[in-house]
Design an enzyme around this catalytic site. Structure first.
Site, short mmCIF file in Angstrom:
data_model
loop_
_atom_site.label_atom_id
_atom_site.label_comp_id
_atom_site.label_asym_id
_atom_site.label_seq_id
_atom_site.Cartn_x
_atom_site.Cartn_y
_atom_site.Cartn_z
N PRO A 115 7.75 70.64 117.96
CA PRO A 115 9.03 69.98 117.81
C PRO A 115 10.05 70.33 118.89
O PRO A 115 10.09 71.44 119.39
CB PRO A 115 9.53 70.46 116.44
CG PRO A 115 8.83 71.76 116.21
CD PRO A 115 7.48 71.60 116.88
N ASN A 116 10.82 69.33 119.21
CA ASN A 116 11.96 69.40 120.12
C ASN A 116 11.59 69.51 121.59
O ASN A 116 12.48 69.45 122.45
CB ASN A 116 12.92 70.54 119.73
CG ASN A 116 13.46 70.35 118.33
OD1 ASN A 116 13.89 69.26 117.97
ND2 ASN A 116 13.41 71.40 117.54
N ARG B 193 18.11 69.80 125.76
CA ARG B 193 18.34 70.89 124.81
C ARG B 193 18.40 72.24 125.52
O ARG B 193 17.45 72.64 126.18
CB ARG B 193 17.19 70.91 123.78
CG ARG B 193 17.29 72.05 122.81
CD ARG B 193 16.08 72.09 121.89
NE ARG B 193 16.17 73.25 121.02
CZ ARG B 193 15.15 74.04 120.75
NH1 ARG B 193 13.96 73.79 121.27
NH2 ARG B 193 15.31 75.07 119.98
N TYR C 266 15.77 76.73 128.35
CA TYR C 266 14.54 76.00 128.66
C TYR C 266 14.50 75.39 130.05
O TYR C 266 13.47 74.84 130.46
CB TYR C 266 14.29 74.91 127.61
CG TYR C 266 14.16 75.48 126.22
CD1 TYR C 266 13.00 76.13 125.84
CD2 TYR C 266 15.20 75.38 125.30
CE1 TYR C 266 12.88 76.68 124.57
CE2 TYR C 266 15.09 75.92 124.03
CZ TYR C 266 13.92 76.57 123.68
OH TYR C 266 13.80 77.11 122.42
N ASN D 257 1.93 74.85 122.65
CA ASN D 257 3.28 75.38 122.50
C ASN D 257 3.73 74.88 121.13
O ASN D 257 4.22 73.76 121.01
CB ASN D 257 4.21 74.88 123.60
CG ASN D 257 5.60 75.48 123.47
OD1 ASN D 257 5.97 76.00 122.43
ND2 ASN D 257 6.37 75.38 124.54
N ALA E 97 8.97 75.82 117.33
CA ALA E 97 9.47 76.49 116.13
C ALA E 97 8.37 76.76 115.11
O ALA E 97 8.47 77.72 114.33
CB ALA E 97 10.58 75.66 115.50
N GLU F 213 -1.75 80.14 123.74
CA GLU F 213 -0.39 79.92 123.24
C GLU F 213 0.60 80.04 124.41
O GLU F 213 0.54 81.01 125.17
CB GLU F 213 -0.06 80.97 122.18
CG GLU F 213 1.31 80.85 121.57
CD GLU F 213 1.60 81.93 120.54
OE1 GLU F 213 2.73 81.96 120.04
OE2 GLU F 213 0.71 82.77 120.24
N HIS G 255 4.80 79.56 125.66
CA HIS G 255 6.22 79.38 125.36
C HIS G 255 6.99 79.37 126.67
O HIS G 255 6.74 80.22 127.54
CB HIS G 255 6.74 80.50 124.46
CG HIS G 255 6.06 80.52 123.14
ND1 HIS G 255 6.35 79.63 122.15
CD2 HIS G 255 5.05 81.31 122.68
CE1 HIS G 255 5.57 79.87 121.12
NE2 HIS G 255 4.76 80.88 121.42
N ARG H 259 14.63 86.86 122.51
CA ARG H 259 15.54 85.99 121.77
C ARG H 259 15.74 86.51 120.35
O ARG H 259 15.49 87.67 120.08
CB ARG H 259 14.98 84.56 121.80
CG ARG H 259 14.92 84.03 123.25
CD ARG H 259 14.43 82.63 123.34
NE ARG H 259 15.34 81.73 122.65
CZ ARG H 259 15.02 80.50 122.30
NH1 ARG H 259 13.82 80.02 122.57
NH2 ARG H 259 15.89 79.72 121.68
#
Length: 148
Positions: free
Chosen positions: A11-12, A19, A24, A77, A80, A101, A103, A110
């Site tokens: 998502p996103n 965003r 990012y 990725n 969330a 994985e 990111h 964070r």
């Protein structure tokens, strides 16, 4: 034909460049696709890149890979869902292929809730904090692990 790598995005990520660019970066989702395609081509592999904001759709894609076995590895990725979805982690073991994985940001620098990943324990590699280059590294590692 070389290995086929499936790159899945949660998502996103379709909102990259809009965003939180301070987290990012300024790159768009189209840039993610381009980075993955270039990385695969450089290794004689092919790549299919997908993004969804619907967890059920992502699970369906993983299940499809499990049934068809036409991909050599998955670069994911989960965004969330990394921190919330046992369902995605459970699905990722079904295809029995390497999982990488990725990111864009360093999730460990964070908020504390981002420090836990349901995917990391089943991943062959975890790449975080490298920006879009993380996708390049992920595709490259996926090709390495595919046995090609």
């Amino acid at each position: 034909m070389g290995p086929r790598i499936l790159v899945l995005n949660g998502p996103n990520l379709n909102m990259l460049g809009v965003r939180q660019p301070e987290v990012y970066g300024d790159n768009s989702y189209a840039d993610v696709v381009d980075v993955c395609a270039a990385a695969a081509a450089a290794r004689g592999a092919s790549v299919e890149v997908r993004q969804t904001n619907d967890e059920a759709e992502l699970l369906g894609w993983i299940h499809d890979v499990a049934r068809t076995r036409n991909f050599s590895a998955i670069v994911i990725n989960p965004a969330a869902w990394t921190h919330t979805s046992v369902a995605i982690a459970d699905a990722l073991v079904i295809p029995e292929i390497p999982i990488i994985e990725v990111h864009i940001s360093n999730v460990h620098a964070r908020e504390s809730f981002r420090h836990h990943s349901y995917v990391s324990p089943i991943a062959a590699a975890v790449i975080a904090g490298c920006g879009l280059a993380g996708y390049r590294y992920g595709v490259d590692r996926a090709v390495d692990l595919s046995g090609a």
